[in-house]
Design a protein around this motif. Structure first.
Motif, PDB file in Angstrom:
ATOM      1  N   CYS A   1      -1.582  -1.076  -3.761  1.00 12.80           N
ATOM      2  CA  CYS A   1      -3.008  -0.948  -4.015  1.00 12.80           C
ATOM      3  C   CYS A   1      -3.137  -0.126  -5.287  1.00 12.80           C
ATOM      4  CB  CYS A   1      -3.698  -0.251  -2.848  1.00 12.80           C
ATOM      5  SG  CYS A   1      -5.404   0.202  -3.204  1.00 12.80           S
ATOM      6  N   THR A   2      -3.737  -0.696  -6.323  1.00 13.74           N
ATOM      7  CA  THR A   2      -3.796   0.031  -7.593  1.00 13.74           C
ATOM      8  C   THR A   2      -4.761   1.210  -7.523  1.00 13.74           C
ATOM      9  OG1 THR A   2      -5.509  -1.455  -8.459  1.00 13.74           O
ATOM     10  CG2 THR A   2      -3.210  -2.014  -8.935  1.00 13.74           C
ATOM     11  N   ILE A   3      -5.648   1.193  -6.524  1.00 18.23           N
ATOM     12  CA  ILE A   3      -6.580   2.314  -6.362  1.00 18.23           C
ATOM     13  C   ILE A   3      -5.866   3.502  -5.713  1.00 18.23           C
ATOM     14  CG2 ILE A   3      -8.786   3.022  -5.322  1.00 18.23           C
ATOM     15  CD1 ILE A   3      -9.468  -0.034  -5.198  1.00 18.23           C
ATOM     16  N   HIS A   4      -4.933   3.185  -4.814  1.00 16.65           N
ATOM     17  CA  HIS A   4      -4.155   4.215  -4.115  1.00 16.65           C
ATOM     18  C   HIS A   4      -2.685   3.817  -4.249  1.00 16.65           C
ATOM     19  CE1 HIS A   4      -8.037   3.498  -1.928  1.00 16.65           C
ATOM     20  NE2 HIS A   4      -8.169   4.767  -2.218  1.00 16.65           N
ATOM     21  N   PRO A   5      -2.055   4.168  -5.369  1.00 20.25           N
ATOM     22  CA  PRO A   5      -0.727   3.605  -5.691  1.00 20.25           C
ATOM     23  C   PRO A   5       0.380   3.971  -4.699  1.00 20.25           C
ATOM     24  CG  PRO A   5      -1.756   4.605  -7.624  1.00 20.25           C
ATOM     25  CD  PRO A   5      -2.584   5.014  -6.436  1.00 20.25           C
ATOM     26  N   ASN A   6       0.123   4.914  -3.802  1.00 19.70           N
ATOM     27  CA  ASN A   6       1.173   5.154  -2.803  1.00 19.70           C
ATOM     28  C   ASN A   6       1.040   4.220  -1.606  1.00 19.70           C
ATOM     29  OD1 ASN A   6      -1.152   6.451  -2.122  1.00 19.70           O
ATOM     30  ND2 ASN A   6      -0.170   8.277  -1.278  1.00 19.70           N
ATOM     31  N   MET A   7       0.091   3.310  -1.650  1.00 19.64           N
ATOM     32  CA  MET A   7       0.023   2.229  -0.639  1.00 19.64           C
ATOM     33  C   MET A   7       0.906   1.102  -1.143  1.00 19.64           C
ATOM     34  SD  MET A   7      -4.064   2.000   0.149  1.00 19.64           S
ATOM     35  CE  MET A   7      -3.873   0.463   1.070  1.00 19.64           C
ATOM     36  N   LYS A   8       2.128   1.008  -0.596  1.00 18.30           N
ATOM     37  CA  LYS A   8       3.073   0.019  -1.084  1.00 18.30           C
ATOM     38  C   LYS A   8       3.486  -0.925   0.046  1.00 18.30           C
ATOM     39  CE  LYS A   8       4.972   3.060  -4.574  1.00 18.30           C
ATOM     40  NZ  LYS A   8       5.906   4.166  -4.746  1.00 18.30           N
ATOM     41  N   ALA A   9       3.811  -2.159  -0.332  1.00 15.97           N
ATOM     42  CA  ALA A   9       4.234  -3.132   0.664  1.00 15.97           C
ATOM     43  C   ALA A   9       5.087  -4.182  -0.030  1.00 15.97           C
ATOM     44  CB  ALA A   9       3.015  -3.777   1.324  1.00 15.97           C
ATOM     45  N   THR A  10       5.704  -5.034   0.780  1.00 18.59           N
ATOM     46  CA  THR A  10       6.503  -6.110   0.188  1.00 18.59           C
ATOM     47  C   THR A  10       6.108  -7.442   0.799  1.00 18.59           C
ATOM     48  OG1 THR A  10       8.259  -5.869   1.834  1.00 18.59           O
ATOM     49  CG2 THR A  10       8.512  -4.632  -0.196  1.00 18.59           C
ATOM     50  N   LEU A  11       6.216  -8.472  -0.030  1.00 18.60           N
ATOM     51  CA  LEU A  11       5.987  -9.842   0.420  1.00 18.60           C
ATOM     52  C   LEU A  11       7.162 -10.681  -0.066  1.00 18.60           C
ATOM     53  CD1 LEU A  11       4.203 -12.134   1.577  1.00 18.60           C
ATOM     54  CD2 LEU A  11       3.237 -12.365  -0.713  1.00 18.60           C
ATOM     55  N   ASN A  12       7.835 -11.320   0.865  1.00 20.36           N
ATOM     56  CA  ASN A  12       8.930 -12.224   0.509  1.00 20.36           C
ATOM     57  C   ASN A  12       8.488 -13.629   0.819  1.00 20.36           C
ATOM     58  OD1 ASN A  12      10.857 -10.029  -0.018  1.00 20.36           O
ATOM     59  ND2 ASN A  12      10.660  -9.688   2.181  1.00 20.36           N
ATOM     60  N   VAL A  13       8.630 -14.505  -0.160  1.00 18.68           N
ATOM     61  CA  VAL A  13       8.321 -15.922   0.038  1.00 18.68           C
ATOM     62  C   VAL A  13       9.644 -16.667  -0.013  1.00 18.68           C
ATOM     63  CG1 VAL A  13       6.990 -17.888  -0.771  1.00 18.68           C
ATOM     64  CG2 VAL A  13       6.092 -15.568  -1.097  1.00 18.68           C
ATOM     65  N   VAL A  14       9.964 -17.336   1.077  1.00 19.20           N
ATOM     66  CA  VAL A  14      11.286 -17.984   1.157  1.00 19.20           C
ATOM     67  C   VAL A  14      11.153 -19.484   1.350  1.00 19.20           C
ATOM     68  CG1 VAL A  14      12.421 -15.959   2.062  1.00 19.20           C
ATOM     69  CG2 VAL A  14      11.409 -17.591   3.651  1.00 19.20           C
TER      70      VAL A  14
END
Ligand SMILES: [Cu+2]
Length: 154
Positions: A141-154
């Protein structure tokens, strides 16, 4: 425009196997329950103390989450309490991922590499993106940069 998710089958075996559909459904229920538990625990903590405990919930919770592998063609990532649920998601290529802001603050989901983003989502808003090619994305989230996640597309 969040219609009912249509469950797709994992590669093997053509036609809708009720078993794999059930497995995906159970996965979603587990994720939903986990979200609820974490959300209420967090809300309780915030209301319970203006002091020491509060700082644990200052944004971008690092509470462990179970990675989710979904065979569904439409998958939802919910934003609650400054966190993405699920935080680590794997989907099949061609899937549509919808980010829903169920929080009281505005958020977005933006690829760290800059290749995609939802734009700012006000509370209650959602945005859907379809991923046609495989890729491993770190997003935040660019507003709260410590909100991080991952998305894997396989
Ligand atoms: Cu945010």
């Amino acid at each position: 425009m969040t219609g009912p998710s249509r469950l797709t089958v994992d590669g093997r075996g053509a036609g809708g196997s009720p078993k794999s559909a059930l497995r995906v459904a159970i996965l979603f229920i587990v994720v939903a329950l986990t979200s609820l538990v974490l959300a209420s625990a967090c809300a309780g903590g915030m209301m319970g103390s203006g002091g020491m405990q509060g700082q644990m919930h200052g944004g971008g919770s690092q509470a462990p989450q179970t990675p989710v592998i979904s065979g569904a063609s439409q998958v939802t990532v919910e934003i609650i309490n400054f966190d993405f649920f699920p935080r680590d998601l794997t989907v099949r290529q061609g899937s549509t991922v919808t980010w829903v802001n169920s929080d009281s603050a505005p958020h977005d989901a933006t690829d760290a590499g800059g290749s995609w983003g939802t734009g700012t989502l006000s509370p209650g808003d959602d945005a859907a993106l379809t991923f046609d090619s495989p890729g491993n994305y770190q997003y935040l989230c660019t507003i709260h940069p410590n909100m991080k996640a991952t998305l894997n597309v396989v």
